[in-house]
Enzyme design. Structure first.
Site, PDB file in Angstrom:
ATOM      1  N   ILE A 177      -3.434  -7.606  -7.682  1.00 40.29           N
ATOM      2  CA  ILE A 177      -3.162  -7.271  -6.278  1.00 40.29           C
ATOM      3  C   ILE A 177      -4.261  -6.393  -5.673  1.00 40.29           C
ATOM      4  CG2 ILE A 177      -1.390  -6.317  -4.717  1.00 40.29           C
ATOM      5  CD1 ILE A 177      -0.602  -8.877  -6.267  1.00 40.29           C
ATOM      6  N   GLY A 178      -5.143  -5.839  -6.480  1.00 42.75           N
ATOM      7  CA  GLY A 178      -6.264  -5.108  -5.890  1.00 42.75           C
ATOM      8  C   GLY A 178      -6.703  -3.886  -6.660  1.00 42.75           C
ATOM      9  N   CYS A 182       4.795  -5.463  -0.470  1.00 44.85           N
ATOM     10  CA  CYS A 182       5.625  -4.816  -1.484  1.00 44.85           C
ATOM     11  C   CYS A 182       7.078  -5.154  -1.144  1.00 44.85           C
ATOM     12  CB  CYS A 182       5.473  -3.316  -1.440  1.00 44.85           C
ATOM     13  SG  CYS A 182       3.803  -2.778  -1.739  1.00 44.85           S
ATOM     14  N   HIS A 201       5.784  -1.078 -11.819  1.00 44.66           N
ATOM     15  CA  HIS A 201       6.291   0.274 -11.580  1.00 44.66           C
ATOM     16  C   HIS A 201       6.731   0.973 -12.863  1.00 44.66           C
ATOM     17  CE1 HIS A 201       6.588  -2.093  -7.904  1.00 44.66           C
ATOM     18  NE2 HIS A 201       6.257  -0.973  -7.299  1.00 44.66           N
TER      19      HIS A 201
HETATM   20  N1  GLN Z   1      -4.186  -3.692  -2.638  1.00 48.94           N
HETATM   21  C1  GLN Z   1      -3.324  -2.569  -2.832  1.00 48.94           C
HETATM   22  C2  GLN Z   1      -3.369  -2.109  -4.274  1.00 48.94           C
HETATM   23  O1  GLN Z   1      -3.508  -2.900  -5.129  1.00 48.94           O
HETATM   24  C3  GLN Z   1      -1.904  -2.886  -2.460  1.00 48.94           C
HETATM   25  C4  GLN Z   1      -1.025  -1.676  -2.641  1.00 48.94           C
HETATM   26  C5  GLN Z   1       0.404  -1.866  -2.211  1.00 48.94           C
HETATM   27  O2  GLN Z   1       0.878  -2.960  -2.101  1.00 48.94           O
HETATM   28  N2  GLN Z   1       1.089  -0.795  -1.968  1.00 48.94           N
HETATM   29  O3  GLN Z   1      -3.243  -0.956  -4.569  1.00 48.94           O
HETATM   30 ZN    ZN Z   2       2.555  -3.809  -3.270  1.00 51.25          ZN
END
Ligand code: GLN
Ligand code: ZN
Length: 531
Positions: free
Chosen positions: A209-210, A422, A473
């Site tokens: 996701i990053g 999210c 998480h």
């Molecule tokens: N790109 C962000 C990350 O990976 C997304 C964070 C999020 O969704 N809160 O941290």
């Molecule tokens: Zn997220």
């Protein structure tokens, strides 16, 4: 329930405190119940005044009037507030002045803000200052000639002057935006076919996701930069080193689409705000995000524009290190607004549209520099959804979703736009999510038993999807078998050609060992399912 409360507490005065909007559906009921006091929200409660006008307010109760905004950080406009108080008193209502909700949502005090000049600070009221406002307002309201008192005058001066926050260029640019700017062409199905050819990815492509773990060294380098203990160049070199490590690490794990790791970012909104004109930053204005995690939201002070490229150098550097696809990584306009303190002098819609144009500049810049996949995170899209369903579209989605489209509608057909949200609690707004017109969406599904997948299918969801295959998480490492099982369930609901394999959110809060183990298991699981 309340009958019991009243029966058991006959000798006790009960105040019913409401907030986060008006109580139009129950107003008539609650004014006829034996509460001693009723608290109403005059800030977000658009119909609070009308309800009182229409149904009256009983003479035997006290009205706790939430006239000072408990959610935002701007000074209260005394003249407006006192007029409302005057009208209530004309109706012989017994009024107590109050905030519109608890003060949990605003920072504690302005006292510790030493860096921002008074030119800005005098427009703000954090929690402590809001209490001072309440007592000043109370004193003014007691006086027959409040317009002659000093507190009133000082406040009037504040609102009479200009705040020096408007940009002619930004206004012109927004005015010139047309319907066509909100639509990306060609249509998604055609784009998806072109992109399949362009990228040649395997079935069930794997990605993240990053962010990668923000380990101690990353945080301490940033702290040292802030304190002036290392130079800007030293910091940049450090971050580049981390990116290089991260790219190698991902190649070694065998991921298909890579990221640069977001080591340069403190927070996904603050980081962008710092590069955008119109934002202000505080030193200690923290508010709770969840549990013990806190954030320091920026303040949207004025018209927003992109001052300079934000992520381009990092993404271009990261792409130069690999033959695999490097995903550019941005925060979307809705999330930037939702996680900032918004202006009160222009509409949320206008502010979001300004931010959308600024992010659009960055999207096009990334594309021009050879970045072919760009993720625009809308982590907080759902957060400002109005409480009443009837307001969802007209008061929010009708402009929030087009604003997202405005950020990416200018890219080529082959450029793939991802978004990430999210929490998958968007079952009830799936058509709106599809309407963002992204090519791929990743989201959290691992904690919600994948129910969302049924709804996607029922709604003929067109966007390709990566419903997180494991929960980031927690530090627990998911086994290969477990991920295989989750993917197989997903495949019963989502076409093979539309499914992505990824964790359910960014990895920045995780440690290195569990991240490594989990991602390796995820990649192995994808391999097994492909076979
Ligand atoms: N790109 C962000 C990350 O990976 C997304 C964070 C999020 O969704 N809160 O941290
Ligand atoms: Zn997220």
């Amino acid at each position: 329930v309340y009958d019991r409360v009243f029966a058991d507490r006959a000798d006790c005065k009960i105040l019913l405190q409401t907030y986060f909007g008006d109580v139009r559906d129950v107003y008539e009921d609650i004014i006829n119940m034996p509460f001693a006091g009723i608290g109403l929200d005059f800030i977000e409660g658009k119909q609070t005044g009308q309800l009182i006008d229409g149904y009256g307010f009983p003479g035997d109760k006290v009205l706790f009037a939430g006239l000072v905004n408990g959610k935002n950080i701007w000074r209260n406009h005394y003249d407006k507030t006192l007029k409302v108080v005057g009208q209530l008193r004309d109706k012989k209502i017994d009024v107590v002045l109050s905030t519109s909700c608890s003060l949990l949502h605003v920072p504690y005090t302005l006292k510790q803000e030493t860096k921002l000049s008074q030119d800005y600070l005098r427009f703000f009221a954090f929690a402590e200052e809001k209490l001072i406002e309440l007592s000043e307002l109370a004193a003014l309201a007691e006086s027959y000639n409040y317009t002659e008192l000093e507190a009133y005058h000082k406040n009037q001066e504040l609102f009479a002057g200009t705040r020096d926050c408007n940009s002619y260029e930004v206004r012109q640019r927004l005015a010139a935006v047309t319907e066509a700017d909100y639509a990306r062409l060609p249509k998604r199905s055609e784009r998806q076919a072109l992109q399949k050819k362009e990228f040649g990815l395997p079935e069930l492509p794997t990605t993240t996701i990053g962010s990668f773990p923000q380990t101690k060294d990353v945080k301490s380098q940033r702290a040292q930069l802030r304190k002036g203990e290392i130079s800007e160049q030293e910091y940049v070199d450090f971050v580049k080193g981390k990116i290089k490590e991260c790219v190698k690490w991902q190649e070694d794990i065998g991921l298909d689409v890579l990221v640069h790791g977001e080591y340069e970012r403190n927070d996904m909104v603050e980081y962008f705000g710092e590069a955008l004109g119109g934002f202000l930053f505080t030193e200690k204005a923290w508010v709770q995000s969840y549990g013990t995690r806190c954030v320091k939201p920026p303040v949207i002070w004025g018209d927003v524009y992109r001052k300079k490229p934000i992520t381009v150098d990092w993404s271009v550097y990261a792409q130069s290190l690999t033959d695999k696809i490097m995903k550019g990584m941005l925060t979307g306009p809705v999330t930037i607004l939702n996680w900032s303190f918004p202006r009160e002098d222009i509409s949320i819609k206008e502010s979001i549209s300004q931010i959308a144009l600024a992010i659009r500049d960055e999207v096009l810049d990334l594309e021009a520099h050879g970045i072919k996949m760009i993720q625009i995170d809308e982590a907080a899209l759902r957060e400002k959804l109005p409480l009443r369903k009837s307001d969802w579209y007209t008061e929010y989605l009708d402009f929030a979703i087009p604003a997202f489209r405005l950020t990416h509608s200018g890219v080529k057909a082959e450029t793939q736009i991802h978004t990430h949200m999210c929490y998958s609690e968007f079952t009830d707004i799936i058509p709106a999510i599809d309407d963002m017109d992204a090519d791929v969406i990743t989201f959290e599904a691992s904690r919600s038993d994948l129910q969302i997948l049924d709804s996607l299918r029922e709604n003929n969801f067109e966007t390709e999807v990566g419903p997180g295959v494991y929960d980031i998480h927690s530090p627990r490492v998911p086994s290969v078998a477990e991920i295989v099982k989750a993917v197989n369930v997903m495949l019963t609901k989502i076409g093979r050609d539309k499914l992505w394999i990824n964790p359910d959110c960014g990895l920045k809060t995780r440690g290195v060992p569990e991240t490594d183990a989990s991602l390796r298991n995820m990649v192995e699981a994808a391999r097994q399912v492909r076979k």
